[in-house]
Design a protein around this motif. Structure first.
Motif, PDB file in Angstrom:
ATOM      1  N   UNK A 195       0.868  -1.173   0.000  1.00 30.44           N
ATOM      2  CA  UNK A 195       0.000   0.000   0.000  1.00 30.44           C
ATOM      3  C   UNK A 195       0.907   1.226   0.000  1.00 30.44           C
ATOM      4  N   UNK A 196       0.356   2.414   0.218  1.00 34.18           N
ATOM      5  CA  UNK A 196       1.180   3.620   0.241  1.00 34.18           C
ATOM      6  C   UNK A 196       1.393   4.164   1.650  1.00 34.18           C
ATOM      7  N   UNK A 197       0.316   4.210   2.442  1.00 34.95           N
ATOM      8  CA  UNK A 197       0.371   4.840   3.761  1.00 34.95           C
ATOM      9  C   UNK A 197       0.810   3.839   4.826  1.00 34.95           C
ATOM     10  N   UNK A 198       1.741   4.257   5.688  1.00 32.52           N
ATOM     11  CA  UNK A 198       2.215   3.385   6.766  1.00 32.52           C
ATOM     12  C   UNK A 198       1.072   3.026   7.714  1.00 32.52           C
ATOM     13  N   UNK A 199       0.293   4.034   8.129  1.00 32.12           N
ATOM     14  CA  UNK A 199      -0.808   3.778   9.064  1.00 32.12           C
ATOM     15  C   UNK A 199      -1.863   2.870   8.429  1.00 32.12           C
ATOM     16  N   UNK A 200      -2.128   3.071   7.146  1.00 28.40           N
ATOM     17  CA  UNK A 200      -3.054   2.197   6.430  1.00 28.40           C
ATOM     18  C   UNK A 200      -2.519   0.767   6.435  1.00 28.40           C
ATOM     19  N   UNK A 201      -1.227   0.602   6.162  1.00 28.97           N
ATOM     20  CA  UNK A 201      -0.628  -0.722   6.160  1.00 28.97           C
ATOM     21  C   UNK A 201      -0.683  -1.389   7.519  1.00 28.97           C
ATOM     22  N   UNK A 202      -0.393  -0.655   8.575  1.00 31.35           N
ATOM     23  CA  UNK A 202      -0.438  -1.226   9.925  1.00 31.35           C
ATOM     24  C   UNK A 202      -1.856  -1.603  10.333  1.00 31.35           C
ATOM     25  N   UNK A 203      -2.823  -0.818   9.871  1.00 31.85           N
ATOM     26  CA  UNK A 203      -4.227  -1.140  10.142  1.00 31.85           C
ATOM     27  C   UNK A 203      -4.622  -2.425   9.417  1.00 31.85           C
ATOM     28  N   UNK A 204      -4.177  -2.578   8.183  1.00 34.35           N
ATOM     29  CA  UNK A 204      -4.451  -3.807   7.426  1.00 34.35           C
ATOM     30  C   UNK A 204      -3.853  -5.020   8.134  1.00 34.35           C
ATOM     31  N   UNK A 205      -2.657  -4.861   8.677  1.00 34.84           N
ATOM     32  CA  UNK A 205      -2.026  -5.963   9.421  1.00 34.84           C
ATOM     33  C   UNK A 205      -2.913  -6.419  10.576  1.00 34.84           C
ATOM     34  N   UNK A 206      -3.464  -5.448  11.311  1.00 37.47           N
ATOM     35  CA  UNK A 206      -4.323  -5.773  12.448  1.00 37.47           C
ATOM     36  C   UNK A 206      -5.583  -6.504  12.000  1.00 37.47           C
ATOM     37  N   UNK A 207      -6.159  -6.065  10.881  1.00 39.10           N
ATOM     38  CA  UNK A 207      -7.356  -6.726  10.342  1.00 39.10           C
ATOM     39  C   UNK A 207      -7.035  -8.177  10.000  1.00 39.10           C
ATOM     40  N   UNK A 208      -5.926  -8.391   9.322  1.00 39.59           N
ATOM     41  CA  UNK A 208      -5.546  -9.729   8.881  1.00 39.59           C
ATOM     42  C   UNK A 208      -5.273 -10.666  10.044  1.00 39.59           C
ATOM     43  N   UNK A 209      -4.669 -10.138  11.094  1.00 32.05           N
ATOM     44  CA  UNK A 209      -4.375 -10.965  12.282  1.00 32.05           C
ATOM     45  C   UNK A 209      -5.636 -11.518  12.919  1.00 32.05           C
ATOM     46  N   UNK A 210      -6.751 -10.811  12.743  1.00 28.57           N
ATOM     47  CA  UNK A 210      -7.978 -11.184  13.443  1.00 28.57           C
ATOM     48  C   UNK A 210      -9.027 -11.819  12.541  1.00 28.57           C
ATOM     49  N   UNK A 211      -8.623 -12.231  11.345  1.00 25.47           N
ATOM     50  CA  UNK A 211      -9.560 -12.844  10.407  1.00 25.47           C
ATOM     51  C   UNK A 211      -9.198 -14.294  10.123  1.00 25.47           C
ATOM     52  N   UNK A 212     -10.213 -15.154  10.070  1.00 22.79           N
ATOM     53  CA  UNK A 212      -9.986 -16.563   9.747  1.00 22.79           C
ATOM     54  C   UNK A 212      -9.507 -16.729   8.312  1.00 22.79           C
ATOM     55  N   UNK A 213     -10.118 -15.973   7.400  1.00 24.51           N
ATOM     56  CA  UNK A 213      -9.736 -16.038   5.989  1.00 24.51           C
ATOM     57  C   UNK A 213      -9.464 -14.621   5.499  1.00 24.51           C
ATOM     58  N   UNK A 214      -8.345 -14.452   4.795  1.00 22.31           N
ATOM     59  CA  UNK A 214      -7.950 -13.126   4.296  1.00 22.31           C
ATOM     60  C   UNK A 214      -8.009 -13.126   2.772  1.00 22.31           C
ATOM     61  N   UNK A 215      -8.829 -12.211   2.239  1.00 19.51           N
ATOM     62  CA  UNK A 215      -8.954 -12.029   0.795  1.00 19.51           C
ATOM     63  C   UNK A 215      -8.347 -10.681   0.417  1.00 19.51           C
ATOM     64  N   UNK A 216      -7.500 -10.680  -0.607  1.00 13.78           N
ATOM     65  CA  UNK A 216      -7.027  -9.435  -1.198  1.00 13.78           C
ATOM     66  C   UNK A 216      -7.891  -9.149  -2.418  1.00 13.78           C
ATOM     67  N   UNK A 217      -8.498  -7.967  -2.468  1.00 14.28           N
ATOM     68  CA  UNK A 217      -9.328  -7.597  -3.628  1.00 14.28           C
ATOM     69  C   UNK A 217      -8.544  -6.595  -4.472  1.00 14.28           C
ATOM     70  N   UNK A 218      -8.234  -6.980  -5.701  1.00 10.23           N
ATOM     71  CA  UNK A 218      -7.436  -6.093  -6.557  1.00 10.23           C
ATOM     72  C   UNK A 218      -7.589  -6.495  -8.012  1.00 10.23           C
ATOM     73  N   UNK A 219      -7.529  -5.510  -8.907  1.00  6.96           N
ATOM     74  CA  UNK A 219      -7.655  -5.836 -10.326  1.00  6.96           C
ATOM     75  C   UNK A 219      -6.353  -6.414 -10.863  1.00  6.96           C
ATOM     76  N   UNK A 220      -6.446  -7.060 -12.007  1.00  5.29           N
ATOM     77  CA  UNK A 220      -5.340  -7.828 -12.579  1.00  5.29           C
ATOM     78  C   UNK A 220      -4.077  -6.997 -12.809  1.00  5.29           C
ATOM     79  N   UNK A 221      -4.233  -5.713 -13.119  1.00  2.00           N
ATOM     80  CA  UNK A 221      -3.068  -4.866 -13.407  1.00  2.00           C
ATOM     81  C   UNK A 221      -2.131  -4.741 -12.209  1.00  2.00           C
ATOM     82  N   UNK A 222      -2.660  -4.966 -10.998  1.00  2.63           N
ATOM     83  CA  UNK A 222      -1.849  -4.776  -9.800  1.00  2.63           C
ATOM     84  C   UNK A 222      -0.868  -5.923  -9.546  1.00  2.63           C
TER      85      UNK A 222
END
Length: 253
Positions: free
Chosen positions: A186-213
């Motif tokens: 991602x771009x923002x450090x705080x955004x990235x750290x927040x995503x880390x916290x979300x992922x730690x607390x989820x049974x299944x983690x899905x990344x949603x992104x278009x093919x170009x990424x």
């Protein structure tokens, strides 16, 4: 065929397939392998590709940073395809997290038009606005310090709230993945750290992104492939990319 015509076809194949092979190109154009190597050397010198043993791969580029408000109108068709795939993954009575993502706004809109009974936790104001009037959906906002660029919350206060919940599924936005070091960005450090916290607390983690990424990325690494379960995208990428993901136990749908 002129060299310039070969260059255009080589780059088209590279963008579509994710790699090109000298031997295959030699047969395709009916020229020597030395001729193809010369073509690839020219294209590499002009920053169109990166040569590898026996062929070439695309040069990885850094995506441009844009505010959420500017991203909403980009790749709308692709995002809708992804949102529909993600919608089909959600079942009644699940607790899901919808991260800051313009694709997740579309997913929220699909949920708002359905009769699925779910609890949605989110740190994005746009998603709250879409879901706040739906009786079948319980909405929980993380709160925190508002990021106007993201139109959502991404800070230590947000992370504290997230740490108190468990999610059946989390749908995480990303600026792209790096196939060379197996990272998600991602771009923002705080955004990235927040995503880390979300992922730690989820049974299944899905990344949603278009093919170009698969070919672009941000500047901050918030996860590695081993941290995610599935990438939900608009179309399946090249066999090379699918193979890399398979080696890291990541499914692509």
């Amino acid at each position: 065929m002129f060299a310039r015509e070969r260059y255009d076809i080589i780059l088209e194949l590279l963008n579509r397939e994710g790699k090109v092979i000298v031997k295959d190109l030699s047969s395709r154009f009916n020229v020597t392998e030395d001729c193809i190597r010369k073509d690839l050397r020219y294209l590499e010198n002009n920053n169109f590709l990166k040569r590898t043993y026996g062929g070439a791969i695309p040069i990885r580029k850094t995506a441009h940073y844009n505010k959420i408000s500017d991203r909403r109108s980009a790749n709308v068709r692709e995002k809708l395809i992804i949102a529909k795939k993600a919608f089909d993954l959600i079942e009644d009575d699940e607790t899901i997290f919808l991260d800051i993502s313009t694709t997740n706004i579309m997913l929220a809109e699909l949920l708002s038009k359905s009769d699925k009974k779910v609890t949605v936790i989110t740190n994005m104001i746009d998603i709250i606005s879409v879901l706040n009037m739906e009786n079948n959906i319980k909405v929980i906002s993380t709160g925190g310090v508002l990021s106007k660029d993201l139109n959502g919350y991404a800070c230590s206060m947000t992370i504290d709230v997230i740490s108190n919940y468990k999610f059946n599924k989390a749908f995480i936005g990303s600026c792209g993945v790096d196939l060379y070091d197996n990272s998600v960005t991602t771009f923002e450090v705080e955004d990235g750290n927040t995503k880390k916290a979300i992922m730690r607390n989820s049974k299944v983690v899905y990344i949603v992104m278009d093919n170009s990424k698969f070919y672009f990325g941000g500047t901050y690494k918030f996860a590695h492939f081993e941290d995610i379960d599935v990438i939900v995208t608009d179309k399946i990428p090249s066999d090379q990319i699918v193979g890399i993901m398979k080696k890291n136990d990541v499914n692509i749908i």
